[in-house]
Design an enzyme around this catalytic site. Structure first.
Site, mmCIF file in Angstrom:
data_model
loop_
_atom_site.group_PDB
_atom_site.id
_atom_site.type_symbol
_atom_site.label_atom_id
_atom_site.label_comp_id
_atom_site.label_asym_id
_atom_site.label_seq_id
_atom_site.Cartn_x
_atom_site.Cartn_y
_atom_site.Cartn_z
ATOM 1 N N CYS A 2 -0.989 77.339 -2.027
ATOM 2 C CA CYS A 2 -0.589 75.938 -2.170
ATOM 3 C C CYS A 2 -1.153 75.403 -3.481
ATOM 4 O O CYS A 2 -2.098 75.949 -4.037
ATOM 5 C CB CYS A 2 -1.141 75.100 -1.029
ATOM 6 S SG CYS A 2 -0.568 75.644 0.576
ATOM 7 N N ARG A 30 4.301 77.593 -9.190
ATOM 8 C CA ARG A 30 3.614 78.468 -8.233
ATOM 9 C C ARG A 30 4.486 78.793 -7.026
ATOM 10 O O ARG A 30 4.167 79.703 -6.264
ATOM 11 C CB ARG A 30 2.342 77.781 -7.706
ATOM 12 C CG ARG A 30 1.278 77.554 -8.749
ATOM 13 C CD ARG A 30 0.287 76.522 -8.264
ATOM 14 N NE ARG A 30 -0.389 76.915 -7.048
ATOM 15 C CZ ARG A 30 -1.598 77.459 -7.001
ATOM 16 N NH1 ARG A 30 -2.260 77.679 -8.120
ATOM 17 N NH2 ARG A 30 -2.162 77.781 -5.866
ATOM 18 N N TRP A 79 2.787 75.836 0.445
ATOM 19 C CA TRP A 79 3.404 77.168 0.607
ATOM 20 C C TRP A 79 3.031 77.570 2.023
ATOM 21 O O TRP A 79 1.884 77.898 2.295
ATOM 22 C CB TRP A 79 2.810 78.096 -0.447
ATOM 23 C CG TRP A 79 3.129 79.541 -0.257
ATOM 24 C CD1 TRP A 79 2.394 80.457 0.441
ATOM 25 C CD2 TRP A 79 4.233 80.254 -0.796
ATOM 26 N NE1 TRP A 79 3.000 81.684 0.370
ATOM 27 C CE2 TRP A 79 4.116 81.595 -0.383
ATOM 28 C CE3 TRP A 79 5.319 79.887 -1.596
ATOM 29 C CZ2 TRP A 79 5.035 82.568 -0.730
ATOM 30 C CZ3 TRP A 79 6.237 80.866 -1.944
ATOM 31 C CH2 TRP A 79 6.093 82.183 -1.524
ATOM 32 N N GLY A 106 -5.408 77.486 1.164
ATOM 33 C CA GLY A 106 -6.165 78.577 1.795
ATOM 34 C C GLY A 106 -5.819 78.675 3.267
ATOM 35 O O GLY A 106 -4.837 78.101 3.727
ATOM 36 N N GLU A 484 9.322 103.753 -6.668
ATOM 37 C CA GLU A 484 8.971 102.367 -6.976
ATOM 38 C C GLU A 484 8.443 102.242 -8.420
ATOM 39 O O GLU A 484 8.816 101.319 -9.148
ATOM 40 C CB GLU A 484 7.929 101.855 -5.962
ATOM 41 C CG GLU A 484 7.324 100.500 -6.263
ATOM 42 C CD GLU A 484 8.331 99.360 -6.435
ATOM 43 O OE1 GLU A 484 9.512 99.534 -6.113
ATOM 44 O OE2 GLU A 484 7.920 98.294 -6.935
ATOM 45 N N LYS A 488 10.326 100.071 -11.526
ATOM 46 C CA LYS A 488 9.713 99.043 -12.387
ATOM 47 C C LYS A 488 10.086 99.293 -13.848
ATOM 48 O O LYS A 488 10.457 98.372 -14.573
ATOM 49 C CB LYS A 488 8.175 99.030 -12.263
ATOM 50 C CG LYS A 488 7.605 98.592 -10.946
ATOM 51 C CD LYS A 488 7.801 97.135 -10.609
ATOM 52 C CE LYS A 488 9.062 96.898 -9.836
ATOM 53 N NZ LYS A 488 8.984 96.472 -8.480
ATOM 54 N N GLU A 491 13.833 98.516 -14.427
ATOM 55 C CA GLU A 491 14.291 97.115 -14.423
ATOM 56 C C GLU A 491 13.686 96.283 -15.540
ATOM 57 O O GLU A 491 14.354 95.409 -16.083
ATOM 58 C CB GLU A 491 14.086 96.448 -13.061
ATOM 59 C CG GLU A 491 12.644 96.302 -12.629
ATOM 60 C CD GLU A 491 12.489 95.710 -11.235
ATOM 61 O OE1 GLU A 491 13.328 94.933 -10.802
ATOM 62 O OE2 GLU A 491 11.490 96.050 -10.586
ATOM 63 N N HIS A 507 17.070 121.439 -8.217
ATOM 64 C CA HIS A 507 18.454 121.679 -7.785
ATOM 65 C C HIS A 507 19.441 120.861 -8.615
ATOM 66 O O HIS A 507 20.462 120.411 -8.110
ATOM 67 C CB HIS A 507 18.604 121.342 -6.300
ATOM 68 C CG HIS A 507 17.758 122.186 -5.424
ATOM 69 N ND1 HIS A 507 18.075 123.480 -5.078
ATOM 70 C CD2 HIS A 507 16.550 121.953 -4.844
ATOM 71 C CE1 HIS A 507 17.132 123.995 -4.323
ATOM 72 N NE2 HIS A 507 16.187 123.088 -4.168
ATOM 73 N N LYS A 610 15.459 86.896 -8.666
ATOM 74 C CA LYS A 610 14.339 87.132 -7.754
ATOM 75 C C LYS A 610 14.837 87.292 -6.321
ATOM 76 O O LYS A 610 14.319 88.091 -5.562
ATOM 77 C CB LYS A 610 13.342 85.963 -7.862
ATOM 78 C CG LYS A 610 12.079 86.143 -7.040
ATOM 79 C CD LYS A 610 11.150 87.196 -7.639
ATOM 80 C CE LYS A 610 9.925 87.445 -6.803
ATOM 81 N NZ LYS A 610 9.350 88.785 -7.064
HETATM 82 C C1 F6R Z 1 12.379 94.922 -7.754
HETATM 83 C C2 F6R Z 1 12.741 93.822 -6.902
HETATM 84 C C3 F6R Z 1 13.956 93.951 -6.051
HETATM 85 C C4 F6R Z 1 13.666 93.399 -4.647
HETATM 86 C C5 F6R Z 1 14.935 93.408 -3.792
HETATM 87 C C6 F6R Z 1 14.637 92.972 -2.375
HETATM 88 O O1 F6R Z 1 11.232 94.632 -8.477
HETATM 89 O O2 F6R Z 1 12.091 92.819 -6.886
HETATM 90 O O3 F6R Z 1 14.372 95.280 -5.965
HETATM 91 O O4 F6R Z 1 12.670 94.179 -4.081
HETATM 92 O O5 F6R Z 1 15.900 92.568 -4.345
HETATM 93 O O6 F6R Z 1 14.100 91.697 -2.338
HETATM 94 P P1 F6R Z 1 13.369 91.151 -1.043
HETATM 95 O O7 F6R Z 1 12.145 91.951 -0.851
HETATM 96 O O8 F6R Z 1 13.105 89.713 -1.335
HETATM 97 O O9 F6R Z 1 14.325 91.345 0.093
#
Ligand code: F6R
Length: 615
Positions: A2, A30, A79, A106, A484, A488, A491, A507, A610
């Protein structure tokens, strides 16, 4: 998590509401779901609060319009952690007599028992929040004759958990009092005005001089000054005034150049907070999994890769195979084939990914199933279709690339796995304790890595800058880390990567390898290690440039590698199982520095959002 702000002033011709409104606008970055402002004027509290975006609430409630002459205001962006994002749960929260107002950042862990005690003494609660116990506790102590400061001290001594709290009282119109434990709090000083906030951007245009509160410190703020006290001893403490020379953009990022880097550095604390998720929540998941005939796990992107690691851990203890299916394929692949009495673990940082929501909605209608959701957002859409929900405590993630939420998702899945092991009795108590000890060490291992290995990663990036194609290879549980870590780099640095099984790579993919082709091997010393050495040799023999991620005491993979990134953790099975958590920050950093080196903005990868709310 928050955002909090407070101001006390004797400056003339100011609008306290405008100051508070502008301050919480500066905390918007935030992430939040509700907001509120209270002023303390003429023996009365004036409150405006609601859920939603600040601008929308301002349009409806005029958040800058408070009685002229008010000299104290507290403000908050919430939040949600305890209780849905609703008006009633928004801060500030009050005591029964409407004299004490509190905003809080918190989590008060023992709030349920404190609330029961207070209810038994006649206190009436309006909200579902943990925060609301604070004004009532203060009220209770003041009813025994204590002054405001002593009552606050006694109240916080009864609370366990993390807090940055700000308090005002209508009978004390000349001060506001703040206390900190584990949640950040800063105090800004100006001529005739004093501010407090959860982070510096809230008051940066108003003053650049501030004090940073340490844990277990209290401050009494009066216009233009503050006094500090040790919460445990009540002794006055002296503190150094700090001059802030960041601009607002740098301040929002806590001094880091990008949110992504800040969020990687927040991983240790995000894990520490997530380790405190209530045991009953983990148990509810474990029970549902144990009583199901079939168990599926579904998610998208990074959350899907967290599920690959989690699937491995849970399968190990459950003794039954968990199927991981990408959410967008869930319905297609299981059409007419989803059995009753199934449990579906759905993972989504945002809780709003439309494909994940569609998968669980469809499943709920198609068969008698239990939906177990893991999300970072309280009250997100996904939670509405879920039988049980666990909320990770990563805090808001602003960078588009998921980082700190990934480690907290894997941590929750590991906690569920260990709970299953305990309930099934498949591991001895000593063994479980060893796994739990290793789990509790994960934040320290990451903290240690982040404090010393940045130069090494930057050097690796310098040597790779011209490469456009990469393999990320591993076996066993580390395939999740390879995928993963590779995602990163893909992307945010716009490189082509293949995150693949090291065994399977021969293969087909291996045909791409030429002199200097970079291959990143994830190589914890687990049961797959010896065979992975064979894979490393295959790629080295074809001229591949071998970069490996190993534990500190590693020798064999190290000898075959051009460069190693070393994670200082014990070489045993407990830590190996948790390596998806402790190894990933190195790859996140690699992607981050690579992105910066090639001139891209790691916080805003091209073509990505996002939250993905389209099919
Ligand atoms: C990669 C990334 C995306 C999300 C995906 C799912 O860094 O952020 O691949 O992981 O769009 O998003 P959530 O977890 O919000 O369902």
């Amino acid at each position: 998590m928050c955002g909090i702000f407070g101001v006390i002033t004797n400056q003339e011709d100011i609008s306290i509401g405008k100051i508070a409104l502008e301050a919480i606008k500066r905390l918007e970055y935030r992430g939040y779901d509700s907001c509120g402002i209270v002023t303390n004027y003429n023996g009365e509290l004036f409150i405006k609060k609601d859920s939603g975006k600040i601008d929308e609430i301002h349009k409806r409630l005029k958040l800058d319009d408070f009685p002229e002459g008010s000299k104290i205001a507290l403000a908050h962006t919430r939040w949600a952690t305890h209780g849905a994002p609703t008006k009633i749960n928004s801060h500030p929260h009050l005591d029964c007599s409407n004299k004490i107002a509190v905003v809080h950042n918190g989590i008060i862990e023992n709030f349920m028992e404190l609330r029961n005690e207070l209810r038994a003494k006649g206190h009436i609660f309006q909200s579902e929040t943990d925060t609301e116990i604070i004004p009532h506790l203060i009220e209770e102590f003041m009813s025994t004759g204590l002054d405001l400061k002593t009552a606050i001290l006694e109240s916080v001594r009864k609370c366990t958990g993390a807090y940055g709290i700000v308090v005002c009282h209508t009978d004390y119109p000349d001060c506001i009092i703040v206390v900190r434990k584990e949640s950040p709090l800063v105090v800004g000083i100006d001529n005739g005005a004093t501010y407090c906030a959860s982070d510096i951007p809230a008051f940066l245009p108003l003053t650049r001089q501030c004090y940073i509160l340490d844990d277990d410190e209290m401050a009494i703020l009066r216009p233009g000054g503050a006094k500090f006290f040790d919460v445990k001893t009540n002794d006055e403490v002296s503190k150094n005034l700090i001059q802030i020379d960041w601009n607002i953009d740098a301040a929002e990022k806590g001094g880091y150049p990008h949110f992504m880097l800040k969020e990687i550095h927040e991983e240790p604390d995000a894990l520490r907070r997530t380790l405190k998720v209530p045991e009953e929540d983990i148990k509810a998941f474990a029970e549902a999994i144990l009583s199901a005939d079939n168990i599926y796990i579904t998610a998208a992107g990074t959350s899907f890769y967290a599920s690959l690691a989690g699937k491995f851990i849970i399968t190990k203890f459950l003794g039954k195979y968990l199927q991981a299916i990408e959410c967008s394929e869930f319905k297609t692949q299981l059409s007419n084939a989803l059995p009753d009495n199934s449990a579906i673990i759905a993972i989504s940082q945002s809780g709003e990914t439309v494909d994940t929501i569609e998968a669980i909605r469809w499943a709920k209608n198609a068969a008698n199933v239990k939906i177990l959701s893991i999300t970072n957002i309280v009250g997100s859409s996904m939670t509405r279709y879920s039988d049980h929900v666990i909320v990770t405590r990563a805090g808001p993630e602003i960078g588009v690339a998921a980082t700190k939420t990934y480690v907290t998702q894997v941590l929750i899945l590991a906690l569920i796995g260990l709970k299953i092991a305990t309930m099934k009795g498949v591991e001895s108590e000593d063994e479980i304790n060893e796994y739990c000890r290793a789990l509790r060490k994960t934040p320290d291992i990451i903290e240690n890595f982040l404090s010393k290995d940045i130069d090494l990663i930057q050097n690796i990036v310098k040597n790779l800058e011209k490469s456009h194609n990469f393999f990320f290879l591993a076996r066993g549980i580390s395939i999740a880390t390879a995928k993963e870590g590779g995602l990163k780099l893909k992307e945010i640095a716009c490189r082509f990567i293949e995150g693949y099984s090291a065994a399977h790579a021969k293969h087909g993919p291996i045909s791409l390898v030429r002199d200097g082709f970079p291959i990143i091997f994830i190589a914890p010393p687990d049961g797959t290690y010896e065979r992975l050495i064979g894979n490393v040799m295959e790629f080295k023999a074809r001229g591949g440039k071998i970069i490996s991620l190993v534990v500190e005491e590693d020798k064999k993979v190290t000898d075959l590698s051009d460069v190693t990134i070393r994670i200082d953790q014990p070489a045993n099975k407990y830590y190996n199982l948790l390596s998806p958590i402790t190894f990933i920050p190195a790859l996140q950093l690699l992607a981050y520095y690579y992105s910066v080196a090639v001139g891209l903005d790691p916080d805003k990868p091209q073509n990505l959002a996002k939250t993905v709310t389209v099919h």
